[in-house]
Scaffold this active site. Structure first.
Site, PDB file in Angstrom:
ATOM      1  N   CYS A 127      12.368  37.320  14.707  1.00 18.16           N
ATOM      2  CA  CYS A 127      11.157  37.556  13.903  1.00 18.16           C
ATOM      3  C   CYS A 127      10.181  38.490  14.619  1.00 18.16           C
ATOM      4  O   CYS A 127      10.137  38.554  15.834  1.00 18.16           O
ATOM      5  CB  CYS A 127      10.402  36.279  13.557  1.00 18.16           C
ATOM      6  N   ARG A 181      13.747  43.245  14.792  1.00 20.30           N
ATOM      7  CA  ARG A 181      13.671  41.839  15.199  1.00 20.30           C
ATOM      8  C   ARG A 181      14.039  40.883  14.061  1.00 20.30           C
ATOM      9  O   ARG A 181      14.143  39.673  14.266  1.00 20.30           O
ATOM     10  CB  ARG A 181      12.261  41.496  15.681  1.00 20.30           C
ATOM     11  N   TRP A 225      13.523  36.629  10.605  1.00 21.18           N
ATOM     12  CA  TRP A 225      14.952  36.424  10.843  1.00 21.18           C
ATOM     13  C   TRP A 225      15.133  34.922  10.764  1.00 21.18           C
ATOM     14  O   TRP A 225      14.789  34.195  11.678  1.00 21.18           O
ATOM     15  CB  TRP A 225      15.349  36.974  12.215  1.00 21.18           C
ATOM     16  N   ASN A 279       7.119  32.889  15.238  1.00 18.29           N
ATOM     17  CA  ASN A 279       8.405  33.412  15.682  1.00 18.29           C
ATOM     18  C   ASN A 279       8.967  32.386  16.649  1.00 18.29           C
ATOM     19  O   ASN A 279       8.372  32.163  17.695  1.00 18.29           O
ATOM     20  CB  ASN A 279       8.150  34.767  16.377  1.00 18.29           C
ATOM     21  N   GLY A 280      10.063  31.723  16.282  1.00 18.28           N
ATOM     22  CA  GLY A 280      10.637  30.725  17.192  1.00 18.28           C
ATOM     23  C   GLY A 280      11.149  29.517  16.430  1.00 18.28           C
ATOM     24  O   GLY A 280      11.310  29.560  15.209  1.00 18.28           O
ATOM     25  N   GLU A 283      38.498  40.263  24.706  1.00 14.83           N
ATOM     26  CA  GLU A 283      37.209  40.775  24.240  1.00 14.83           C
ATOM     27  C   GLU A 283      36.823  42.037  25.020  1.00 14.83           C
ATOM     28  O   GLU A 283      36.287  42.993  24.451  1.00 14.83           O
ATOM     29  CB  GLU A 283      36.140  39.679  24.381  1.00 14.83           C
ATOM     30  N   LYS A 291      35.964  45.581  23.374  1.00 10.33           N
ATOM     31  CA  LYS A 291      34.689  46.286  23.609  1.00 10.33           C
ATOM     32  C   LYS A 291      34.957  47.719  24.023  1.00 10.33           C
ATOM     33  O   LYS A 291      34.362  48.658  23.503  1.00 10.33           O
ATOM     34  CB  LYS A 291      33.867  45.628  24.725  1.00 10.33           C
ATOM     35  N   GLU A 327      36.345  49.860  21.213  1.00 10.06           N
ATOM     36  CA  GLU A 327      35.363  50.104  20.152  1.00 10.06           C
ATOM     37  C   GLU A 327      34.397  51.230  20.490  1.00 10.06           C
ATOM     38  O   GLU A 327      34.084  52.049  19.645  1.00 10.06           O
ATOM     39  CB  GLU A 327      34.515  48.829  19.913  1.00 10.06           C
ATOM     40  N   HIS A 361      56.225  41.382  31.175  1.00 11.00           N
ATOM     41  CA  HIS A 361      57.138  41.472  30.036  1.00 11.00           C
ATOM     42  C   HIS A 361      56.818  42.686  29.173  1.00 11.00           C
ATOM     43  O   HIS A 361      57.133  42.702  27.989  1.00 11.00           O
ATOM     44  CB  HIS A 361      57.071  40.193  29.206  1.00 11.00           C
ATOM     45  N   LYS A 366      29.217  47.132  11.130  1.00 10.02           N
ATOM     46  CA  LYS A 366      28.704  45.848  11.639  1.00 10.02           C
ATOM     47  C   LYS A 366      29.236  44.681  10.819  1.00 10.02           C
ATOM     48  O   LYS A 366      29.548  43.625  11.344  1.00 10.02           O
ATOM     49  CB  LYS A 366      27.170  45.882  11.584  1.00 10.02           C
TER      50      LYS A 366
END
Ligand code: G6P
Length: 617
Positions: free
Chosen positions: A2, A27, A84, A110-111, A490, A494, A497, A513, A612
């Protein structure tokens, strides 16, 4: 996350607030609103022709902006918010600002307020009525309850009553021209100018109006009027604080001084992980009401099925390992795109979990629908409140990483891993599959994970140096075993990407192998090898590739004195329990991929061909 902005001064505030919110849109962007002490003739609650007018709308800021234009409200003192969502869907009613019962106090926040449910109950008993599903709405009501002629005093009382995180900003039509702010843990800055004073979650929101700032620290409150700023400590005593000057341009300020959103988001991970723990791990006790499962249902579970795509799939693989280890029930993990087409079996007493940061991935949605049609109950794990997956699932666990702007998932990944840990421990406690002392040990370690991530981030320059020396290689193998394997997968994802270099994430023991045939002097092998049951095994695997001229970069734990004999580069991470290393080992790998891509001059925030959220098959 937020975003908050507030202004009081000799200018009209509507445009200042809306422009400021647009600069804070990174935000959060699911709904927005402003509240202005308006010089209306039709006063209801304030003195001499003043009342608070609120405009709020679901969706992007320009929807609210349009409405504010139509309503023609304005004034010299107001607050604004871009949301958010964390509690309650991103609807108009849940959007901030929220009002007290009399309509004379408006609040943006915010929180997360952890004890909002009990506060609501208490306030209800005193006659307060609530209209939204948010945790925030308790704040204007608490202020109303404590108001005795001073909004500042009411705020100071309020922040002692609440548990949680955040920043609160309030105005009252009974004290026009005055803004009160309080910081519990989330950022809050004051901007000072000749034409008035500002509050904001972040500097860029108000940088076009002033270069002079004061930072508010945890548990401090602040009172602004058009020509005065007073800061108070947690006891309510005035603090003297000198403003500092900011010389950034607005573009770099939005990224908080970082070159890219991806780097900023990597650095936000201690916060995202901490926020995701908040309210679920309180004073060493686990709580997971959101799961919507009774102790009986958890005890009767026979199996867990997890589906996900991309990075979320890797979080699922970590979940599988910790849940099987702690809870002792089998966990199956599938790519959503595979699950939906493979005629899956949905058994009784099988819990179905879908992990998706965006909550919109079409394959995950289709897999959920498929499982539902076969009678499964779905638990969604997502970062976006009100997303389609959240709406179509039986229950939702939100990661509280805040909005992620970079296409490449970073902070949402570590928040997902944290949810996997928390669910694993919650189930283990409910089923008694881990002893009390063992549970206590794991929880104590989990609580200090954000600090450990912070310590790793301090080594970013060292990772950059390794990337600067190795970025010209053309093949990267990320090797790990057990808990290190999802990090290896991962890591390869990354790097692919954002740098467009060929990379593989592989079980170290399987390398001989096949992938070992790729190994030559153009290869970098990244070994994920913290202390633990398979350390010695990976060490041998590393020597096998070293003998074939690969460059070795090992991620090891602090006390390891051995690996450096074999590796060209090492990076040390803090010690933790074997099951918890996954959330730490990924941090240097994210940084390594980032710096390699930067060396190759790639657009890390918007890599080619990627999106995204993938809403097409
Ligand atoms: C896209 C994103 C990835 C993400 C994947 C799954 O490919 O670029 O970062 O991991 O989708 O997304 P989800 O929102 O379902 O986690």
């Amino acid at each position: 996350m937020c975003g908050i902005v507030a202004y009081t001064g000799n200018k009209k505030c509507k445009d200042i607030l809306i422009k400021g919110l647009k600069r804070l849109e990174y935000r959060g962007y699911d709904s927005a609103g402003i509240a202005i002490i308006s010089d209306s003739a039709a006063a209801r609650s304030g003195p001499a022709g003043l009342e608070i007018k609120v405009v709020k709308e679901a969706g992007k800021i320009n929807i609210m902006e349009k409405e504010a234009g139509v309503l023609k409200i304005d004034g010299n003192c107001g607050i604004g918010h871009t949301r958010w969502a964390t509690h309650g869907e991103p609807t108009k009613i849940n959007a901030h600002p929220h009002l007290d019962g009399s309509g004379s106090i408006a609040v943006v926040h915010n929180g997360i307020i952890e004890n909002y449910a009990e506060l609501k109950e208490e306030l209800r008993k005193n006659g307060h009525k609530f209209i939204s599903e948010t945790d925030t709405e308790v704040l204007p009501h608490l202020l109303e309850e404590y108001y005795n002629g001073s909004l500042l005093a009411a705020m100071q009382k309020t922040i002692k009553k609440i548990k949680g995180s955040g920043t609160i900003v309030a105005i009252s039509s009974r004290q026009p021209g005055e803004i009160i702010g309080a910081r519990i843990t989330s950022p809050l800055v004051v901007g000072i100018s000749e034409d008035g004073n500002f509050l904001a979650s972040d500097i860029p929101a108000i940088l076009e109006h002033t270069r002079n700032f004061i930072v508010i620290n945890d548990f401090e409150t602040v009172r602004l009027t058009a020509d005065r700023v007073e800061v108070f400590d947690r006891k309510g005593k005035v603090i003297k604080r000198k403003p500092f000057k900011v010389n950034w341009d607005i573009g770099s300020a939005e990224k908080g001084g970082y070159d890219d959103f991806m780097l900023k988001e990597i650095f936000e991970q201690p916060y995202g992980v901490e926020e995701t723990m908040r309210g679920r791990l309180i004073d060493g006790e686990l709580s997971f009401n959101e799961l919507g499962l009774t102790a009986e249902q958890i005890k009767n579970l026979k199996k867990i099925q997890i589906i996900a795509c991309g990075t979320s799939y890797h979080a699922a693989l970590i979940g599988k390992q910790v849940i099987e280890n702690w809870v002792k029930i089998p966990v199956e993990v599938d790519f959503s795109s595979e699950y939906r087409y493979r005629n899956p079996i949905v058994e009784d007493n099988c819990l179905f979990m879908a992990i998706t940061q965006s909550g919109e991935t079409i394959d995950t949605l289709a897999a959920i629908r498929e499982a539902k049609s076969r009678g499964a109950k779905i638990v969604a794990i997502t970062n976006v409140v009100g997303s389609t997956v959240a709406r179509e699932s039986n229950s939702v666990i939100y990661t509280h990483a805040g909005p992620e702007i970079g296409v490449c998932a970073t902070k949402t990944f570590t928040a997902q891993i944290m949810v996997m840990y928390l669910i694993g421990l919650y189930f283990a406690r409910t089923r008694g599959s881990v002893s009390k002392s063992e549970l206590h040990k794991i929880i104590s370690e989990l609580k200090i994970i954000p600090q450990k991530i912070q310590n790793i981030l301090k080594g970013a320059d060292k990772i950059k140096q390794i990337a600067d020396k190795t970025y010209k290689h053309t093949c990267f193998l990320f090797l790990g075993r057990i808990y290190g394997l999802p990090s290896a997968m991962e890591g390869a994802l990354k790097l692919k990407e954002i740098s467009y270099i060929h990379a593989e994430g592989y079980p170290a023991g399987e390398m001989k192998h096949g992938p070992i045939a790729l190994t030559d002097e153009n290869t970098v092998v990244v070994g994920i090898m913290p202390a633990g049951s398979v350390y010695e095994k990976i060490l041998s695997n590393i020597q096998e590739v070293k003998a074939r001229k690969a460059t070795i970069f090992s991620i090891i734990s602090q006390k390891d004195k051995n690996t450096k004999k074999y590796a060209d580069y090492i990076f040390k991470i803090p010690e933790t329990l074997e099951e918890l290393y996954a959330i730490l080992t990924i941090i240097p790998i994210q940084l390594y991929s980032y710096y390699i891509a930067k060396n190759l001059k790639r657009n890390v925030d918007q890599p080619r061909n990627l999106a995204k959220s993938v809403t097409v098959e």
